[in-house]
Design an enzyme around this catalytic site. Structure first.
Site, short mmCIF file in Angstrom:
data_model
loop_
_atom_site.label_atom_id
_atom_site.label_comp_id
_atom_site.label_asym_id
_atom_site.label_seq_id
_atom_site.Cartn_x
_atom_site.Cartn_y
_atom_site.Cartn_z
N GLY A 56 -4.01 -3.98 11.83
CA GLY A 56 -2.76 -3.96 12.38
C GLY A 56 -2.72 -3.94 13.91
N GLY A 61 -1.71 7.09 7.50
CA GLY A 61 -0.76 7.79 8.06
C GLY A 61 -0.23 7.02 9.34
N PHE A 62 -1.34 6.28 10.05
CA PHE A 62 -0.92 5.80 11.63
C PHE A 62 -1.70 4.72 11.77
CE2 PHE A 62 -0.42 10.51 11.59
CZ PHE A 62 1.12 10.55 11.84
N GLY A 63 -1.03 3.68 12.28
CA GLY A 63 -1.93 2.57 12.84
C GLY A 63 -2.46 2.89 14.10
N GLY A 64 -3.57 2.20 14.54
CA GLY A 64 -4.15 2.15 15.87
C GLY A 64 -5.22 3.44 15.97
N HIS A 78 0.90 -1.42 -0.25
CA HIS A 78 0.18 0.20 0.02
C HIS A 78 0.85 1.14 0.06
CE1 HIS A 78 -3.32 2.25 2.46
NE2 HIS A 78 -3.04 2.59 1.28
N MET A 117 1.41 4.93 0.38
CA MET A 117 1.20 6.15 0.56
C MET A 117 1.96 7.39 0.52
SD MET A 117 -0.97 4.82 4.00
CE MET A 117 -0.05 3.40 4.20
N GLY A 164 -7.97 0.21 8.20
CA GLY A 164 -8.05 1.38 9.17
C GLY A 164 -9.07 1.00 10.27
N GLY A 165 -8.79 0.80 11.51
CA GLY A 165 -9.52 0.52 12.65
C GLY A 165 -10.28 -0.68 12.57
C1 DX5 Z 1 -2.90 3.44 7.89
C2 DX5 Z 1 -2.27 2.05 7.00
C3 DX5 Z 1 -3.08 1.04 7.81
C4 DX5 Z 1 -2.76 0.61 9.25
C5 DX5 Z 1 -3.87 -0.02 9.74
O1 DX5 Z 1 -2.19 4.60 7.18
O2 DX5 Z 1 -2.63 1.97 5.87
O3 DX5 Z 1 -2.75 -0.15 6.74
O4 DX5 Z 1 -1.40 -0.23 9.37
O5 DX5 Z 1 -3.63 -0.24 11.06
P1 DX5 Z 1 -4.75 -0.43 11.97
O6 DX5 Z 1 -5.40 -1.72 11.96
O7 DX5 Z 1 -4.06 -0.47 13.70
O8 DX5 Z 1 -5.70 0.70 11.95
ZN ZN Z 2 -2.51 0.27 4.67
#
Ligand code: DX5
Ligand code: ZN
Length: 223
Positions: free
Chosen positions: A197, A142-145, A66, A68, A176-177
């Site tokens: 994630g 941009g971020f996990g969690g 992916h 970004m 995401g989420g």
């Molecule tokens: C967010 C990423 C996601 C992220 C998902 O920018 O594209 O792939 O790692 O993580 P979770 O499942 O923690 O939202």
């Molecule tokens: Zn992703």
């Protein structure tokens, strides 16, 4: 089709990345989701080509990359050579999206397009025939969690209807989420692939979370 699980390696322990990939190899994950962030398209940096190459070398799963990043067309062949089986670019990062999709396919990888939560799903309709998958962002990338944005559910449902009405095989991947608390609703809306994630890697037993996500039984319902 039974839904697929694509754990996001972004939330793993990067000091033990080889072990983490081998753990996913032994799990019921179908794909490994690899998030590449450039600090420009999104306000965060993650990993670059050498680390993606190392993950792909160790992985026995489908490597789901992916991107970004701005100007993704510059790096398509490089990521395919690093081991990406499928490459997804953001609609918002591509002025010439149709050309970029063709260029992904020319590398031999499968082609995906991702859209941000605010982007209308109809923006994809002119390229749906050309792509293998859509990543529907259910958080701002941009971020996990982060927390799942529930307003994106109606976009998943609209895209499901459009894909079905045209008899296409394009997969809907939701990113995401996603976790055990909402996976059933997301599948009911029409998702084919769940990225997870934080839900996977924050648990003491990631393989069991993957197993539970994979075991969910759901029927598509109209929203
Ligand atoms: C967010 C990423 C996601 C992220 C998902 O920018 O594209 O792939 O790692 O993580 P979770 O499942 O923690 O939202
Ligand atoms: Zn992703």
């Amino acid at each position: 089709m039974k839904h697929l699980i694509s754990p996001s390696i972004l939330s793993c322990d990067f000091a033990r990345i080889g072990e983490e990939v081998r753990m996913l190899n032994e799990s019921e994950a179908d794909w490994i989701h690899i998030d590449v962030m450039d600090g420009s398209f999104v306000p965060n940096l993650s990993i670059g080509v050498p680390v993606v190459e190392a993950i792909c070398r160790e992985s026995t799963k489908v490597n789901d990359v992916h991107l970004m990043i701005v100007q993704p067309e510059k790096y398509l062949k490089i990521f395919q050579k690093a081991g990406a089986h499928q490459i997804t670019v953001h609609l918002e990062a591509c002025t010439h999206l149709h050309r970029c999709i063709q260029e992904i396919k020319e590398t031999g990888a499968k082609a995906g397009v991702a859209i941000n939560p605010h982007t209308p799903v109809q923006m994809l309709y002119e390229v749906l025939e050309d792509i293998d998958l859509v990543i529907m962002m259910s958080v701002n990338p941009g971020f996990g969690g982060q927390k799942f944005i529930y307003r994106t559910l109606h976009k998943i449902a609209a895209l499901r209807n459009e894909i079905n009405s045209r008899n296409l095989k394009t997969l809907i991947e939701v990113d995401g989420g996603v976790g055990l608390h909402n996976a059933e609703r997301i599948l009911q809306a029409g998702a084919d692939v769940l990225v997870a994630g934080n839900a996977v890697f924050s648990d003491v037993d990631p393989k069991s979370v993957i197993h539970k996500l994979k075991s969910i039984q759901s029927e598509k319902i109209s929203l």
